[in-house]
Each structure stands twice: as structure tokens, then as C-alpha cells.
Design an enzyme around this catalytic site. Structure first.
Site, mmCIF file in Angstrom:
data_model
loop_
_atom_site.group_PDB
_atom_site.id
_atom_site.type_symbol
_atom_site.label_atom_id
_atom_site.label_comp_id
_atom_site.label_asym_id
_atom_site.label_seq_id
_atom_site.Cartn_x
_atom_site.Cartn_y
_atom_site.Cartn_z
ATOM 1 N N ARG A 55 0.757 -1.066 0.021
ATOM 2 C CA ARG A 55 0.024 0.002 -0.017
ATOM 3 C C ARG A 55 0.971 1.287 -0.192
ATOM 4 O O ARG A 55 0.528 2.248 -0.500
ATOM 5 C CB ARG A 55 -0.854 0.056 1.051
ATOM 6 C CG ARG A 55 -1.673 1.442 1.155
ATOM 7 C CD ARG A 55 -2.857 1.500 2.182
ATOM 8 N NE ARG A 55 -3.055 0.829 3.278
ATOM 9 C CZ ARG A 55 -2.730 1.126 4.455
ATOM 10 N NH1 ARG A 55 -1.712 2.186 4.606
ATOM 11 N NH2 ARG A 55 -2.607 0.174 5.380
ATOM 12 N N TYR A 108 -6.312 20.803 -17.180
ATOM 13 C CA TYR A 108 -7.388 19.633 -17.356
ATOM 14 C C TYR A 108 -8.473 19.786 -16.700
ATOM 15 O O TYR A 108 -8.586 20.302 -15.490
ATOM 16 C CB TYR A 108 -6.619 18.342 -17.103
ATOM 17 C CG TYR A 108 -7.190 16.964 -17.021
ATOM 18 C CD1 TYR A 108 -7.793 16.776 -18.300
ATOM 19 C CD2 TYR A 108 -7.438 16.289 -15.946
ATOM 20 C CE1 TYR A 108 -8.449 15.350 -18.355
ATOM 21 C CE2 TYR A 108 -8.301 15.136 -15.989
ATOM 22 C CZ TYR A 108 -8.765 14.707 -17.400
ATOM 23 O OH TYR A 108 -9.340 13.466 -17.441
ATOM 24 N N ASP A 181 2.303 20.085 -14.325
ATOM 25 C CA ASP A 181 1.650 18.781 -14.791
ATOM 26 C C ASP A 181 2.256 18.685 -16.162
ATOM 27 O O ASP A 181 1.872 19.432 -17.063
ATOM 28 C CB ASP A 181 0.156 18.895 -14.677
ATOM 29 C CG ASP A 181 -0.627 17.770 -15.392
ATOM 30 O OD1 ASP A 181 0.179 16.997 -16.279
ATOM 31 O OD2 ASP A 181 -1.643 17.498 -14.991
ATOM 32 N N LYS A 206 -1.766 8.581 -20.237
ATOM 33 C CA LYS A 206 -1.781 9.118 -21.796
ATOM 34 C C LYS A 206 -0.479 8.793 -22.349
ATOM 35 O O LYS A 206 -0.340 7.487 -22.758
ATOM 36 C CB LYS A 206 -1.905 10.806 -21.589
ATOM 37 C CG LYS A 206 -2.987 11.172 -20.553
ATOM 38 C CD LYS A 206 -4.388 10.812 -21.035
ATOM 39 C CE LYS A 206 -5.346 11.119 -19.958
ATOM 40 N NZ LYS A 206 -5.331 12.470 -19.307
HETATM 41 C C1 LIG Z 1 -5.713 12.960 -17.897
HETATM 42 C C2 LIG Z 1 -4.996 13.878 -17.369
HETATM 43 C C3 LIG Z 1 -4.986 14.137 -15.925
HETATM 44 C C4 LIG Z 1 -5.432 13.189 -15.038
HETATM 45 O O1 LIG Z 1 -5.114 11.824 -15.153
HETATM 46 P P1 LIG Z 1 -5.728 10.391 -14.925
HETATM 47 O O2 LIG Z 1 -4.713 9.527 -15.131
HETATM 48 O O3 LIG Z 1 -7.026 10.286 -15.794
HETATM 49 O O4 LIG Z 1 -6.328 10.424 -13.292
HETATM 50 C C5 LIG Z 1 -4.193 15.054 -15.220
HETATM 51 N N1 LIG Z 1 -3.550 16.048 -16.262
HETATM 52 C C6 LIG Z 1 -3.712 16.049 -17.468
HETATM 53 C C7 LIG Z 1 -3.069 17.001 -18.193
HETATM 54 C C8 LIG Z 1 -4.517 14.910 -17.885
HETATM 55 O O5 LIG Z 1 -4.536 14.855 -19.511
#
Ligand SMILES: *Cc1c(COP(=O)(O)O)cnc(C)c1O
Length: 282
Positions: A55, A108, A181, A206
Site C-alpha cells: 500500500r 485539465y 503537470d 496518456k
Molecule cells: C488525464 C489527465 C490528468 C488526470 O489523469 P488520470 O490518469 O486520468 O487520473 C491530469 N492532467 C492531465 C494534463 C491529463 O491529461
């Protein structure tokens, strides 16, 4: 010899020794065996490093995290169960009820909901600024209780490109880190630490995954932000953690390890948002 980025993609994070598996093994185990309870005690007190419960940490996840860490040029990294978990942890690790965050408005939609609705309910307030705002507008967004600045390298879905250097300078002028991010760019196209960012997050779901097969996230620390210059702003990193035997993360783990160790020891312990070793992000 420093490796090129393509080599890091293939070889990063894992160097098998003689007779060890060529591929990263999937360690499908909840728990790890130790000979004595003293050995276990040292792990629980963070006096020895090792695995005890998946965990919090798992060797397969840590190998993938080490690869992403190497690709980004960071000092420490952890995997999370999703990009949403990575975004949440990245902020909640240094902000609590009553704190404030400056955030680019080009982010996002899921992150926007997390920040503007759910984390607001936790008492953390976000001020959203356009990535194209003036320096004066950016400066005016900060408050005394601001704990971080957050933005996306290339925003999903607007594709707005953030001036990371400008946002990093503003964050640092106010004594807080810039969290980026980097999902859309990936470290192949942009390494935000090279432009002054302090912490990087990913939805590995992604382009990092690339096959549409596994939901996952990652947080990487550059090790560059000096929390100890602002101990009043970041008490969680600079004063003893009573929930973890009084450890002070910056003292015990230095700037290179404090942020990720705290996120693992506290947030992963309490929320359990770890990636399955079978997700096979890379
Ligand atoms: C998809 C996405 C997220 C969230 O990620 P998940 O894996 O779907 O939880 C955060 N930031 C960006 C830029 C994204 O494209």
C-alpha cells in the site's frame, strides 16, 4: 557517461546484475518477509529502507518511478494510481485547510474540479490566473498563505503552452515551489526542471503509457526547492511528524528526498492511492 533520452526510456531506473531478470519483474506481493521484528521496526521508524507493505511502496512501482525520475532529471519520484491522485498528492503534501494555491486557468477539466470543488471543500483555496496574464496580475494572485503555484506544460485540451520560467520566477519570489503537470509534453519534449519548476506530476495514462492500457500517475521532485528557508510555510516538512515517530523529513532525508518521502510515508499510508505493480506503465 550520460545517457541520451532514448536510452533512458529503455534502460532508465533498472540495472540488472549478473543473472538477474533482463525485464523489470512484476513483484506481485502485498507484503515482504523479514527475519526479526527488530528488522521490521527499523523500517517502520524509517531508519532502514526496504519494502514491507505494497500500500505504501512496491519494488516494481519504484523501478518505473526511478525511470521517470531519470527522464525528468529529478532526485526522487513515486507512482500513484492515477494522474488525479498525483495532482492531489502534489498539493496536499504541502498545503492544508486554510492554505491557498495559485493555479493556471488552462488546466485539465478533472484537475479543475479536484482543485476548485473537492479540495475547496477541504479548505484549500485556489486562485486561477490566465497563463497569458501580466506579471502584475500574476504577482497580485499571491497571498500570505499561498503554498504553491500549479500549471500544465501544454494544457489539456486548450494546448496553451505555459511560460514555465516566468511562473517559476514568480513562485520563487513568493517563497513557494512551482508544480508542473507535464503529462502532454512528457520529458521527451520538455523537462520542466530545466526551466525552474520544482515538482513535476504526470498522468501516465496518456502518452507515457502510449498503449491506452493502464491508468496511472507519477510525482517527481527536482530536489531544488529549499523548504528549510520557509519553515513556517512548510511545517509538515520542517517540523517533527508525530504520526511517524517524530521524524523531520528535511533533516532525515535532505532536500533531495524530503518531499517524496513525506508523500509516501503520510499520504500513501493514509490514502493508499498506489499503482498496481501489474499496471505496467512502461
Ligand atoms: C488525464 C489527465 C490528468 C488526470 O489523469 P488520470 O490518469 O486520468 O487520473 C491530469 N492532467 C492531465 C494534463 C491529463 O491529461
Amino acid at each position: 557517461m550520460s545517457k541520451r533520452i532514448g536510452t533512458k526510456c529503455v534502460q532508465g531506473g533498472y540495472t540488472p546484475g549478473n543473472g538477474e531478470p533482463r525485464q523489470v519483474p512484476i513483484i506481485q506481493s502485498t507484503t515482504f518477509k523479514y527475519a526479526t521484528s527488530e528488522d521490521m521496526g527499523k523500517l517502520f521508524d524509517l531508519e532502514a529502507s526496504g519494502y514491507f507493505y505494497s500500500r505504501l511502496q512496491n519494488p516494481t512501482c519504484d523501478t518505473v518511478a526511478a525511470k521517470i525520475c531519470e527522464l525528468e532529471g529529478g532526485t526522487a519520484a513515486m507512482l500513484t494510481s492515477s494522474g488525479q491522485a498525483a495532482s492531489f498528492f502534489s498539493i496536499f503534501n504541502i498545503a492544508s485547510c486554510g492554505d491557498h494555491i495559485v493555479c493556471s486557468s488552462a488546466i485539465y477539466g478533472g484537475t479543475y474540479n479536484l482543485f476548485a470543488v473537492t479540495m475547496k471543500r477541504m479548505g484549500i483555496e485556489f486562485t486561477f490566473v490566465s497563463p497569458d496574464c501580466t506579471d502584475e496580475e500574476l504577482d497580485a494572485a499571491f497571498r500570505k498563505n499561498t503554498k504553491a503555484v500549479f500549471g500544465e506544460t501544454i494544457a489539456n485540451p486548450a494546448l496553451a503552452v505555459l511560460d514555465i520560467e516566468r511562473f517559476a520566477n514568480a513562485a520563487h519570489a513568493h517563497g513557494v515551489p512551482l508544480i508542473i503537470d507535464n503529462t502532454f509534453a512528457t520529458p521527451v519534449n520538455c523537462r520542466p526542471f530545466e526551466w525552474g519548476a520544482d515538482i513535476v506530476t504526470h498522468s501516465t495514462t496518456k502518452y507515457m503509457d502510449g498503449h491506452g492500457s493502464g491508468v496511472g500517475g507519477c510525482i517527481v521532485d527536482s530536489g531544488n526547492f529549499d523548504w528549510t528557508r520557509y519553515p513556517d510555510k512548510f511545517p509538515g516538512l520542517c517540523t517533527p511528524d508525530e504520526s511517524y515517530h517524530g521524524v523531520t523529513y528535511t533533516e532525515r532525508f535532505g532536500l533531495a528526498g524530503a518531499y517524496i518521502t513525506k508523500a509516501t510515508a503520510q499520504l500513501m499510508r493514509d490514502f493508499g492511492s498506489i499503482q498496481s505493480p501489474k499496471t505496467l506503465t512502461m
